[in-house]
Design a protein around this motif. Sequence first.
Motif, PDB file in Angstrom:
ATOM      1  N   UNK A 120       0.831  -1.213   0.000  1.00  0.00           N
ATOM      2  CA  UNK A 120       0.000   0.000   0.000  1.00  0.00           C
ATOM      3  C   UNK A 120       0.863   1.259   0.000  1.00  0.00           C
ATOM      4  N   UNK A 121       1.933   1.264   0.775  1.00  0.00           N
ATOM      5  CA  UNK A 121       2.836   2.419   0.808  1.00  0.00           C
ATOM      6  C   UNK A 121       3.522   2.604  -0.534  1.00  0.00           C
ATOM      7  N   UNK A 122       3.951   1.512  -1.151  1.00  0.00           N
ATOM      8  CA  UNK A 122       4.593   1.595  -2.458  1.00  0.00           C
ATOM      9  C   UNK A 122       3.645   2.219  -3.474  1.00  0.00           C
ATOM     10  N   UNK A 123       2.429   1.762  -3.501  1.00  0.00           N
ATOM     11  CA  UNK A 123       1.463   2.245  -4.487  1.00  0.00           C
ATOM     12  C   UNK A 123       1.118   3.711  -4.256  1.00  0.00           C
ATOM     13  N   UNK A 124       0.937   4.097  -3.004  1.00  0.00           N
ATOM     14  CA  UNK A 124       0.631   5.497  -2.696  1.00  0.00           C
ATOM     15  C   UNK A 124       1.791   6.411  -3.101  1.00  0.00           C
ATOM     16  N   UNK A 125       3.014   6.000  -2.781  1.00  0.00           N
ATOM     17  CA  UNK A 125       4.189   6.809  -3.130  1.00  0.00           C
ATOM     18  C   UNK A 125       4.380   6.868  -4.640  1.00  0.00           C
ATOM     19  N   UNK A 126       4.159   5.760  -5.331  1.00  0.00           N
ATOM     20  CA  UNK A 126       4.299   5.749  -6.788  1.00  0.00           C
ATOM     21  C   UNK A 126       3.308   6.720  -7.422  1.00  0.00           C
ATOM     22  N   UNK A 127       2.104   6.781  -6.908  1.00  0.00           N
ATOM     23  CA  UNK A 127       1.118   7.732  -7.422  1.00  0.00           C
ATOM     24  C   UNK A 127       1.539   9.177  -7.146  1.00  0.00           C
TER      25      UNK A 127
END
Length: 139
Positions: A35-42
């Motif tokens: 979830x953190x990876x996806x939020x940061x990537x966005x």
Amino acid sequence: MQSLISVYKDDTVLLEETVEKRFLKATWLKHPSSAQFREAALQIVHFVSERQVHFLLVDGRKVQFLDLSDQNFLLQQIYTAMPRDWTLHISYILNQASYNLMDIYRIGEKVQADESLNRRLKTNISLDEAAAYYWLLGE
């Protein structure tokens, strides 16, 4: 290298920029959950688009690996959302362990195989920050 200005920070990632060179540096501060990876990537996509970034340095030395679902998210949601009006050069700095896992190679091969992505995304992988900067900016 010109001095960087912090534009975003949370527990997982730090984003810094230099407007003059349309340069953004994303530093992973710890290994992220999915979830953190996806939020940061966005967040990265947002800054790349909003600030018309042409050069992106991703310091992923704290990222140990990417789950297959996150690799697919990167390919299907993040890379396809990057701006289409200019070429984006992305240089990844990895640690030796994640470099050896080679999940980044799978992603790179998929980008090269997709003609629309390959035209507008140029990627590099490095174990050394100075080499990554040089590939991006010639400095």
